[in-house]
Design an enzyme around this catalytic site. Structure first.
Site, PDB file in Angstrom:
ATOM      1  CG  LEU A 130      -1.945  -1.094   1.379  1.00  0.00           C
ATOM      2  CD1 LEU A 130      -2.636  -1.007   2.734  1.00  0.00           C
ATOM      3  CD2 LEU A 130      -2.967  -1.038   0.257  1.00  0.00           C
ATOM      4  CG  ASP A 131       0.123   4.398  -2.727  1.00  0.00           C
ATOM      5  OD1 ASP A 131       0.919   3.616  -3.275  1.00  0.00           O
ATOM      6  OD2 ASP A 131      -0.814   4.959  -3.322  1.00  0.00           O
ATOM      7  NE  ARG A 132       6.276   7.564   3.353  1.00  0.00           N
ATOM      8  CZ  ARG A 132       7.235   7.114   4.164  1.00  0.00           C
ATOM      9  NH1 ARG A 132       7.033   7.070   5.477  1.00  0.00           N
ATOM     10  NH2 ARG A 132       8.376   6.703   3.664  1.00  0.00           N
TER      11      ARG A 132
END
EC number: 5.4.99.-
Length: 299
Positions: A130-132
């Protein structure tokens, strides 16, 4: 891992393992790097003949963990765990993997420390990332074998990923398919853009699950797995995610990150064949945002 031989299975250990999708490198490691195979509790070799009802136990050789991912202690919110998989609920504000060697604390660092504390194989096999600033469910495999099995089903109906996103306005139609190719932004390598010439096929299903006076809550299902896919697709059709300043071009005072959460995974377990229906509740900042959106007035 354990198997019971049935009538349709191959009749030698090697052919049985190949049938069950062990790779050539995994077979090599089993034979030459300390792995073990037991049939009915007796150790056997690859050429041993099998019969219906035999119990096969495969003990994989120990994997050497990468030194690039340093174990770091911290909270790990475990949603599901067995001998093959670890599914965690990632909070916003932490990356999935280090961008470069020893690049601060990430979920991979935390999971490695978690596995070491349990005296388990601590090689990191990240299946989904997942993105940050996206929260929610992430999948780690515990072995290279489980990783390869999951990779084979990752973009099929046996591995379904669902997200919740909050947007300003109301999409019309209320549900549909976004089918737009995504490529790398030539002006900034970390961004993605709709690219009809060089982009890769990218498909996202969406449906509206709640209306607020000036906003909506969407459920999105990924049919492909491109970087920033949901964020780019929603921005491209004119409904960027609230808080997603990279793709909306503006900061939002109501939340400090994109309001995007991977809330549901439906996975056919690649070994047990059990259907896993795993969920992660909305994090606190999105619950607060929902309250704000409900209270906003039209006009």
């Amino acid at each position: 891992m354990k198997f019971v031989i049935n009538d349709n299975d191959k009749r030698t250990v090697r052919r049985f393992l190949v049938q069950h999708k062990f790779s050539s490198s995994q077979l090599h490691n089993l034979k030459n790097k300390g792995g073990q195979i037991f049939v009915n509790h007796r150790q056997r070799h690859f050429n041993f003949g099998l019969k219906t009802g035999d119990e096969v136990l495969v003990v994989l050789s120990n994997e050497k963990p990468s030194d690039l991912i340093e174990p770091m202690r911290g909270p790990v919110d475990v949603i599901f765990e067995d001998d093959y998989l670890l599914v965690i609920n990632k909070p916003p504000g932490i990356a999935s993997l280090p961008a470069k060697a020893r690049d601060g604390k990430t979920m991979a660092n935390l999971v490695k420390a978690y596995l070491i504390a349990k005296n388990e194989n601590s090689s990191i096999h990240l299946v989904t990332r997942l993105d940050r600033d996206t929260s929610g469910l992430m999948v780690f495999a515990k072995t290279s074998y489980a990783h390869s099995l999951l990779d084979q089903i990752l973009h099929t109906e046996d591995f379904q990923k669902f997200y919740l996103a909050m947007i300003d306005g109301q999409i019309n139609p209320k549900q549909g398919l976004i089918d737009l190719p995504i490529g790398i932004d030539p002006q900034a390598f970390y961004r993605r853009v709709i690219d009809y010439k060089n982009g890769k096929e990218s498909k996202t299903l969406y449906k509206t699950v709640a209306h607020y006076p000036k906003a909506s809550l969407l459920e999105l299902k990924l049919l492909t797995g491109r970087t920033h896919q949901i964020r780019v697709h929603l921005s491209a059709i004119g409904y960027p995610i609230i808080g997603d300043d990279m793709y909306s071009g503006k900061k939002d005072q109501r939340i400090s990150r994109q309001a995007l959460h991977c809330y549901n995974l439906r996975i056919v377990h690649p070994v047990t064949k059990e259907l896993l229906n795993l969920k992660a509740p909305l994090p606190k900042d999105m619950v607060i945002l929902k309250g704000v959106l409900r209270g906003e007035r039209n006009g």
